[in-house]
Design a protein around this motif. Structure first.
Motif, short mmCIF file in Angstrom:
data_model
loop_
_atom_site.label_atom_id
_atom_site.label_comp_id
_atom_site.label_asym_id
_atom_site.label_seq_id
_atom_site.Cartn_x
_atom_site.Cartn_y
_atom_site.Cartn_z
N LEU A 12 48.77 -57.62 -81.44
CA LEU A 12 47.59 -58.04 -80.71
C LEU A 12 46.69 -56.81 -80.54
O LEU A 12 47.17 -55.68 -80.65
CB LEU A 12 47.97 -58.62 -79.35
CG LEU A 12 48.33 -60.12 -79.35
CD1 LEU A 12 49.53 -60.41 -80.21
CD2 LEU A 12 48.54 -60.63 -77.95
N PRO A 13 45.40 -56.99 -80.26
CA PRO A 13 44.47 -55.85 -80.17
C PRO A 13 44.69 -55.06 -78.88
O PRO A 13 44.01 -55.27 -77.88
CB PRO A 13 43.09 -56.52 -80.20
CG PRO A 13 43.33 -57.88 -79.62
CD PRO A 13 44.72 -58.27 -80.07
N SER A 14 45.64 -54.14 -78.91
CA SER A 14 46.02 -53.40 -77.71
C SER A 14 44.88 -52.50 -77.21
O SER A 14 43.95 -52.17 -77.95
CB SER A 14 47.26 -52.56 -77.98
OG SER A 14 46.98 -51.54 -78.91
N TYR A 15 44.97 -52.14 -75.96
CA TYR A 15 44.02 -51.20 -75.38
C TYR A 15 44.71 -50.41 -74.27
O TYR A 15 45.78 -50.78 -73.81
CB TYR A 15 42.76 -51.92 -74.87
CG TYR A 15 42.98 -52.87 -73.71
CD1 TYR A 15 42.79 -52.46 -72.39
CD2 TYR A 15 43.36 -54.18 -73.94
CE1 TYR A 15 42.97 -53.33 -71.34
CE2 TYR A 15 43.54 -55.06 -72.89
CZ TYR A 15 43.34 -54.63 -71.58
OH TYR A 15 43.53 -55.50 -70.54
N GLU A 16 44.08 -49.32 -73.88
CA GLU A 16 44.62 -48.45 -72.84
C GLU A 16 43.83 -48.60 -71.56
O GLU A 16 42.62 -48.86 -71.59
CB GLU A 16 44.59 -46.99 -73.30
CG GLU A 16 45.48 -46.74 -74.50
CD GLU A 16 45.47 -45.29 -74.96
OE1 GLU A 16 44.88 -44.42 -74.27
OE2 GLU A 16 46.06 -45.03 -76.02
N VAL A 17 44.52 -48.44 -70.46
CA VAL A 17 43.89 -48.49 -69.15
C VAL A 17 44.63 -47.51 -68.24
O VAL A 17 45.84 -47.35 -68.35
CB VAL A 17 43.90 -49.93 -68.57
CG1 VAL A 17 45.30 -50.43 -68.33
CG2 VAL A 17 43.09 -50.00 -67.30
N THR A 18 43.87 -46.83 -67.39
CA THR A 18 44.46 -45.96 -66.38
C THR A 18 43.91 -46.39 -65.03
O THR A 18 42.76 -46.07 -64.69
CB THR A 18 44.13 -44.47 -66.65
OG1 THR A 18 44.60 -44.12 -67.96
CG2 THR A 18 44.81 -43.57 -65.63
N PRO A 19 44.70 -47.14 -64.27
CA PRO A 19 44.20 -47.62 -62.98
C PRO A 19 44.01 -46.48 -62.00
O PRO A 19 44.74 -45.49 -62.04
CB PRO A 19 45.30 -48.58 -62.51
CG PRO A 19 46.54 -48.11 -63.21
CD PRO A 19 46.08 -47.53 -64.52
N ASP A 20 43.02 -46.63 -61.12
CA ASP A 20 42.83 -45.63 -60.07
C ASP A 20 42.81 -46.34 -58.72
O ASP A 20 42.79 -47.57 -58.64
CB ASP A 20 41.57 -44.79 -60.30
CG ASP A 20 40.28 -45.58 -60.30
OD1 ASP A 20 40.21 -46.64 -59.64
OD2 ASP A 20 39.32 -45.16 -60.96
N THR A 21 42.80 -45.57 -57.66
CA THR A 21 42.91 -46.15 -56.32
C THR A 21 41.69 -47.00 -55.94
O THR A 21 41.83 -47.96 -55.20
CB THR A 21 43.14 -45.06 -55.25
OG1 THR A 21 42.09 -44.09 -55.34
CG2 THR A 21 44.49 -44.39 -55.46
N VAL A 22 40.52 -46.65 -56.47
CA VAL A 22 39.34 -47.47 -56.20
C VAL A 22 39.51 -48.86 -56.82
O VAL A 22 39.22 -49.88 -56.19
CB VAL A 22 38.05 -46.78 -56.70
CG1 VAL A 22 36.85 -47.71 -56.57
CG2 VAL A 22 37.82 -45.48 -55.94
N GLN A 23 39.99 -48.91 -58.06
CA GLN A 23 40.22 -50.19 -58.71
C GLN A 23 41.23 -51.02 -57.92
O GLN A 23 41.05 -52.23 -57.74
CB GLN A 23 40.71 -49.98 -60.14
CG GLN A 23 40.88 -51.27 -60.91
CD GLN A 23 41.36 -51.04 -62.33
OE1 GLN A 23 42.08 -50.09 -62.61
NE2 GLN A 23 40.96 -51.93 -63.22
N LEU A 24 42.29 -50.40 -57.44
CA LEU A 24 43.30 -51.13 -56.67
C LEU A 24 42.70 -51.67 -55.38
O LEU A 24 42.96 -52.82 -55.00
CB LEU A 24 44.50 -50.24 -56.36
CG LEU A 24 45.24 -49.62 -57.53
CD1 LEU A 24 46.50 -48.91 -57.06
CD2 LEU A 24 45.55 -50.64 -58.60
N PHE A 25 41.92 -50.86 -54.70
CA PHE A 25 41.29 -51.30 -53.47
C PHE A 25 40.36 -52.48 -53.73
O PHE A 25 40.40 -53.49 -53.03
CB PHE A 25 40.51 -50.15 -52.81
CG PHE A 25 39.80 -50.56 -51.57
CD1 PHE A 25 40.47 -50.64 -50.36
CD2 PHE A 25 38.46 -50.91 -51.61
CE1 PHE A 25 39.81 -51.05 -49.21
CE2 PHE A 25 37.79 -51.32 -50.47
CZ PHE A 25 38.47 -51.39 -49.26
N CYS A 26 39.52 -52.35 -54.76
CA CYS A 26 38.58 -53.43 -55.08
C CYS A 26 39.31 -54.70 -55.48
O CYS A 26 38.91 -55.81 -55.09
CB CYS A 26 37.62 -52.98 -56.18
SG CYS A 26 36.45 -51.71 -55.65
#
Length: 133
Positions: A12-26
């Motif tokens: 599948l068309p994989s991708y990378e992500v690096t979550p941060d605390t702002v994303q978690l809060f939102c």
């Protein structure tokens, strides 16, 4: 399925992500999830015993749905998707969202995952798609 062949073993068309605390809060805010373990680091450490806040399982599920939607967009639609988170993930961790087709044809199935840098699959699941003409 016009000119598209889905075969076992296709990635599948994989991708990378690096979550941060702002994303978690939102994400906690938009999903009305008040559990402090996702946005309050002192609480996560001192009360729950983690080294930091935790990435929400449903957020990883959202990343998996994006993966599946991107995969089927040229030729069909997602029919079902299931997933389970089995390993804690902390913000700042680079992740790979990926998968592989396990059954091809007009109703292909794929294994999907969110993978940690050491290869551990923090979240894993399965998707079934339907080819549309």
């Amino acid at each position: 399925m016009s000119d598209v062949t889905v075969a076992a073993g296709d990635p599948l068309p994989s991708y990378e992500v690096t979550p941060d605390t702002v994303q978690l809060f939102c994400y906690s805010a938009i999903t009305w999830n008040p559990h402090r373990i996702h946005y309050d680091a002192p609480y996560a450490r001192d009360v729950e015993g983690y080294s930091d806040v935790l990435v929400q399982g449903p957020l990883m599920g959202s990343w998996l749905m994006r993966l599946c939607a991107d995969w089927v967009a040229p030729w069909g639609r997602v029919d079902t998707m299931t997933y389970r988170t089995t390993t804690s993930v902390m913000p700042g961790t680079p992740l790979v969202v990926g998968g592989v087709v396990v059954t091809g044809g007009a109703t292909p199935e794929a294994e999907i995952w969110v993978e940690l840098p050491d290869g551990t699959k923090a979240t894993h699941g399965r998707v079934t798609a339907i080819a549309e003409q």
